[in-house]
Motif scaffolding. Structure first.
Motif, mmCIF file in Angstrom:
data_model
loop_
_atom_site.group_PDB
_atom_site.id
_atom_site.type_symbol
_atom_site.label_atom_id
_atom_site.label_comp_id
_atom_site.label_asym_id
_atom_site.label_seq_id
_atom_site.Cartn_x
_atom_site.Cartn_y
_atom_site.Cartn_z
ATOM 1 N N ARG A 31 0.810 -1.229 0.000
ATOM 2 C CA ARG A 31 0.000 0.000 0.000
ATOM 3 C C ARG A 31 0.843 1.280 0.000
ATOM 4 O O ARG A 31 0.626 2.152 -0.837
ATOM 5 C CB ARG A 31 -0.962 -0.030 1.189
ATOM 6 N N GLU A 35 0.208 3.522 -3.493
ATOM 7 C CA GLU A 35 -0.767 4.606 -3.431
ATOM 8 C C GLU A 35 -0.288 5.945 -3.991
ATOM 9 O O GLU A 35 -1.091 6.679 -4.548
ATOM 10 C CB GLU A 35 -1.320 4.764 -2.011
ATOM 11 N N PRO A 36 0.993 6.304 -3.892
ATOM 12 C CA PRO A 36 1.400 7.584 -4.482
ATOM 13 C C PRO A 36 1.248 7.649 -6.007
ATOM 14 O O PRO A 36 1.282 8.728 -6.588
ATOM 15 C CB PRO A 36 2.882 7.707 -4.093
ATOM 16 N N TYR A 37 1.074 6.489 -6.655
ATOM 17 C CA TYR A 37 1.005 6.439 -8.116
ATOM 18 C C TYR A 37 -0.328 5.940 -8.658
ATOM 19 O O TYR A 37 -0.576 6.031 -9.851
ATOM 20 C CB TYR A 37 2.104 5.522 -8.658
ATOM 21 N N THR A 40 -7.086 6.869 -6.810
ATOM 22 C CA THR A 40 -7.635 6.844 -5.463
ATOM 23 C C THR A 40 -8.569 5.648 -5.309
ATOM 24 O O THR A 40 -9.446 5.419 -6.145
ATOM 25 C CB THR A 40 -8.379 8.160 -5.173
ATOM 26 N N ARG A 41 -8.366 4.877 -4.262
ATOM 27 C CA ARG A 41 -9.139 3.663 -4.000
ATOM 28 C C ARG A 41 -10.309 3.972 -3.065
ATOM 29 O O ARG A 41 -10.177 4.809 -2.169
ATOM 30 C CB ARG A 41 -8.264 2.604 -3.319
ATOM 31 N N ASN A 43 -12.701 3.269 0.174
ATOM 32 C CA ASN A 43 -12.337 2.820 1.523
ATOM 33 C C ASN A 43 -12.385 1.309 1.662
ATOM 34 O O ASN A 43 -11.588 0.723 2.388
ATOM 35 C CB ASN A 43 -13.240 3.475 2.566
ATOM 36 N N ASN A 165 -7.037 10.715 -10.912
ATOM 37 C CA ASN A 165 -7.205 11.131 -9.523
ATOM 38 C C ASN A 165 -6.351 10.222 -8.646
ATOM 39 O O ASN A 165 -6.630 9.034 -8.510
ATOM 40 C CB ASN A 165 -8.684 11.054 -9.133
ATOM 41 N N VAL A 166 -5.295 10.807 -8.070
ATOM 42 C CA VAL A 166 -4.373 10.081 -7.204
ATOM 43 C C VAL A 166 -4.350 10.796 -5.860
ATOM 44 O O VAL A 166 -4.089 11.997 -5.804
ATOM 45 C CB VAL A 166 -2.946 10.039 -7.805
ATOM 46 N N GLU A 167 -4.654 10.050 -4.825
ATOM 47 C CA GLU A 167 -4.687 10.605 -3.468
ATOM 48 C C GLU A 167 -5.577 11.850 -3.402
ATOM 49 O O GLU A 167 -5.259 12.822 -2.735
ATOM 50 C CB GLU A 167 -3.276 10.889 -2.957
ATOM 51 N N GLY A 168 -6.692 11.815 -4.150
ATOM 52 C CA GLY A 168 -7.683 12.879 -4.094
ATOM 53 C C GLY A 168 -7.396 14.092 -4.961
ATOM 54 O O GLY A 168 -8.142 15.062 -4.919
ATOM 55 N N LYS A 171 -3.936 14.416 -11.265
ATOM 56 C CA LYS A 171 -2.526 14.635 -11.570
ATOM 57 C C LYS A 171 -2.228 14.314 -13.032
ATOM 58 O O LYS A 171 -2.875 13.475 -13.646
ATOM 59 C CB LYS A 171 -1.653 13.758 -10.669
#
Length: 185
Positions: A31, A35-37, A40-41, A43, A165-168, A171
């Motif tokens: 994880r 997650e930085p790449y 967005t998943r 919950n 959309n990555v980490e909200g 990008k």
């Protein structure tokens, strides 16, 4: 379509939902590295129920020819899952395209496994699916993935601004493609 592919060091397998716990462990262990790449998943992504449903959906979608996800195992340790390769957005003629995504357990980075697995999986897409073009999007910061695409012969096509959309946050991503020069119309 090939549900099982062997390379020199790897086994690539399409799995059913009986492997959901192993897949969940893979995602949880990686994880912070993924997650930085990644998009967005939701919950619920890191739950067994979500992974069971996702694998079942992917398996059914593979049978229909709409997607293809291989899970990667070491040949000398066939219970050790080290990654996944996914082809999605498979579109038949007149487009004859697919998108690729791949991820490798962080303990196995830098050993050529991603390149080896992708070469074998791309061969399946070009032969069994008769795909003309495979597309990839990658974060500009994900230099390891960019190097894999370079080794596979992908061509850089440009920037897709605010495309994932990555980490909200939406990008920019780099766009690459690989053309099957032996494609049959």
């Amino acid at each position: 379509m090939s549900f099982l592919v062997n390379t020199d060091r790897l086994i690539l397998k399409v799995e059913d939902d009986s492997k959901a716990e192993k897949v969940l462990d893979f995602y949880i262990e990686n994880r912070p590295y993924f997650e930085p790449y990644e998009p967005t998943r939701p919950n619920a992504f890191y739950t067994l129920e979500f992974q069971q449903a996702a694998i079942k959906y992917e398996y059914d979608d593979t049978v229909k020819g709409h997607s293809l996800r291989y899970y990667l195992y070491l040949k000398d340790s066939p219970d050790t899952m080290i990654g996944t390769i996914n082809f999605f957005n498979i579109r038949p003629m007149p487009f004859s395209t697919a998108s690729i995504g791949y991820k490798l357990h962080h303990d196995y980075w830098g050993r050529g496994y991603a390149t080896e697995a992708c070469q074998a999986a791309i061969s399946v897409m070009f032969t069994d699916y008769n795909t003309h073009r495979i597309e990839a999007k990658v974060s500009p910061e994900n230099t390891r993935s960019i190097h894999v695409l370079d080794r596979l012969g992908f061509t850089y096509e440009g920037i897709e601004y605010k495309s994932v959309n990555v980490e909200g946050i939406f990008k920019d991503h780099l766009r690459f493609s690989l053309i099957n020069n032996d494609h049959r119309s």
